[in-house]
Design a protein around this motif. Structure first.
Motif, mmCIF file in Angstrom:
data_model
loop_
_atom_site.group_PDB
_atom_site.id
_atom_site.type_symbol
_atom_site.label_atom_id
_atom_site.label_comp_id
_atom_site.label_asym_id
_atom_site.label_seq_id
_atom_site.Cartn_x
_atom_site.Cartn_y
_atom_site.Cartn_z
ATOM 1 N N GLN A 161 0.835 -1.200 0.000
ATOM 2 C CA GLN A 161 0.000 0.000 0.000
ATOM 3 C C GLN A 161 0.874 1.257 0.000
ATOM 4 O O GLN A 161 0.583 2.212 -0.723
ATOM 5 N N CYS A 162 1.937 1.253 0.778
ATOM 6 C CA CYS A 162 2.860 2.394 0.812
ATOM 7 C C CYS A 162 3.541 2.582 -0.543
ATOM 8 O O CYS A 162 3.730 3.719 -0.998
ATOM 9 N N ASP A 163 3.893 1.483 -1.190
ATOM 10 C CA ASP A 163 4.514 1.565 -2.509
ATOM 11 C C ASP A 163 3.563 2.217 -3.513
ATOM 12 O O ASP A 163 3.963 3.094 -4.291
ATOM 13 N N GLU A 164 2.300 1.831 -3.478
ATOM 14 C CA GLU A 164 1.302 2.423 -4.370
ATOM 15 C C GLU A 164 1.119 3.911 -4.081
ATOM 16 O O GLU A 164 1.045 4.730 -5.008
ATOM 17 N N ILE A 165 1.057 4.270 -2.814
ATOM 18 C CA ILE A 165 0.913 5.677 -2.437
ATOM 19 C C ILE A 165 2.140 6.463 -2.865
ATOM 20 O O ILE A 165 2.030 7.591 -3.357
ATOM 21 N N GLY A 166 3.313 5.872 -2.706
ATOM 22 C CA GLY A 166 4.547 6.529 -3.140
ATOM 23 C C GLY A 166 4.525 6.840 -4.625
ATOM 24 O O GLY A 166 4.935 7.930 -5.052
ATOM 25 N N LYS A 167 4.033 5.910 -5.418
ATOM 26 C CA LYS A 167 3.930 6.136 -6.863
ATOM 27 C C LYS A 167 2.932 7.250 -7.168
ATOM 28 O O LYS A 167 3.172 8.087 -8.047
ATOM 29 N N MET A 168 1.838 7.266 -6.451
ATOM 30 C CA MET A 168 0.844 8.328 -6.659
ATOM 31 C C MET A 168 1.414 9.696 -6.285
ATOM 32 O O MET A 168 1.204 10.681 -7.002
ATOM 33 N N LEU A 169 2.126 9.745 -5.166
ATOM 34 C CA LEU A 169 2.722 11.011 -4.745
ATOM 35 C C LEU A 169 3.762 11.486 -5.755
ATOM 36 O O LEU A 169 3.836 12.683 -6.069
ATOM 37 N N SER A 170 4.553 10.559 -6.263
ATOM 38 C CA SER A 170 5.555 10.906 -7.258
ATOM 39 C C SER A 170 4.893 11.455 -8.522
ATOM 40 O O SER A 170 5.334 12.466 -9.089
ATOM 41 N N GLY A 171 3.841 10.798 -8.955
ATOM 42 C CA GLY A 171 3.108 11.268 -10.127
ATOM 43 C C GLY A 171 2.486 12.629 -9.908
ATOM 44 O O GLY A 171 2.526 13.494 -10.791
ATOM 45 N N LEU A 172 1.915 12.838 -8.730
ATOM 46 C CA LEU A 172 1.319 14.133 -8.405
ATOM 47 C C LEU A 172 2.373 15.227 -8.412
ATOM 48 O O LEU A 172 2.188 16.285 -9.015
ATOM 49 N N ARG A 173 3.486 14.953 -7.767
ATOM 50 C CA ARG A 173 4.560 15.957 -7.719
ATOM 51 C C ARG A 173 5.061 16.277 -9.116
ATOM 52 O O ARG A 173 5.248 17.444 -9.464
ATOM 53 N N ASN A 174 5.296 15.258 -9.926
ATOM 54 C CA ASN A 174 5.768 15.485 -11.293
ATOM 55 C C ASN A 174 4.764 16.297 -12.104
ATOM 56 O O ASN A 174 5.165 17.191 -12.861
ATOM 57 N N SER A 175 3.479 16.001 -11.948
ATOM 58 C CA SER A 175 2.479 16.761 -12.696
ATOM 59 C C SER A 175 2.411 18.203 -12.238
ATOM 60 O O SER A 175 2.206 19.110 -13.043
ATOM 61 N N LEU A 176 2.620 18.429 -10.958
ATOM 62 C CA LEU A 176 2.624 19.806 -10.440
ATOM 63 C C LEU A 176 3.818 20.585 -10.958
ATOM 64 O O LEU A 176 3.705 21.762 -11.299
ATOM 65 N N LEU A 177 4.953 19.924 -11.019
ATOM 66 C CA LEU A 177 6.167 20.606 -11.487
ATOM 67 C C LEU A 177 6.116 20.907 -12.981
ATOM 68 O O LEU A 177 6.767 21.846 -13.444
ATOM 69 N N ARG A 178 5.330 20.140 -13.725
ATOM 70 C CA ARG A 178 5.168 20.400 -15.160
ATOM 71 C C ARG A 178 4.167 21.519 -15.431
ATOM 72 O O ARG A 178 4.134 22.070 -16.517
ATOM 73 N N ALA A 179 3.320 21.804 -14.458
ATOM 74 C CA ALA A 179 2.249 22.809 -14.640
ATOM 75 C C ALA A 179 2.789 24.219 -14.713
ATOM 76 O O ALA A 179 3.834 24.575 -14.327
#
Length: 105
Positions: free
Chosen positions: A87-105
């Motif tokens: 579950q932590c691994d899945e959340i980590g991937k989601m957080l990474s994706g969220l951060r990357n999308s924010l930095l691209r915005a």
């Protein structure tokens, strides 16, 4: 929030002497994840939001380390640890994706 619920249920079964030790640390880490996401989302800049998501990721890594300690001290069953780790691994991937999308915005 599901991770929070699961952690609170599992740590309720930890030894009483860990109430102010590992139990408290684990609970603080898991609450910090959702708290930093919430706080970051209220910030006026995308860069601030991304920074809070990064802090949430750090809390997630802390949580995994603390869960490993709990496993090694036999406070946590291997099956519970494995499920939490996944579950932590899945959340980590989601957080990474969220951060990357924010930095691209």
């Amino acid at each position: 929030m599901d991770l929070n619920d699961r952690i609170y249920r599992l740590t309720a079964e930890f030894p009483g002497e860990e109430r102010f030790g590992l139990t408290n640390q684990i609970r603080r880490s898991v609450v910090s994840i959702v708290s930093n996401i919430a706080e970051g989302s209220s910030r006026s800049s995308v860069a601030d939001y991304a920074r809070f998501v990064e802090i949430a990721s750090g809390s997630l890594f802390e949580l995994v380390a603390q869960l490993t300690v709990a496993l090694r001290q036999n406070f946590l069953a291997q099956d519970d640890y494995n499920a939490l780790y996944q579950q932590c691994d899945e959340i980590g991937k989601m957080l990474s994706g969220l951060r990357n999308s924010l930095l691209r915005a």
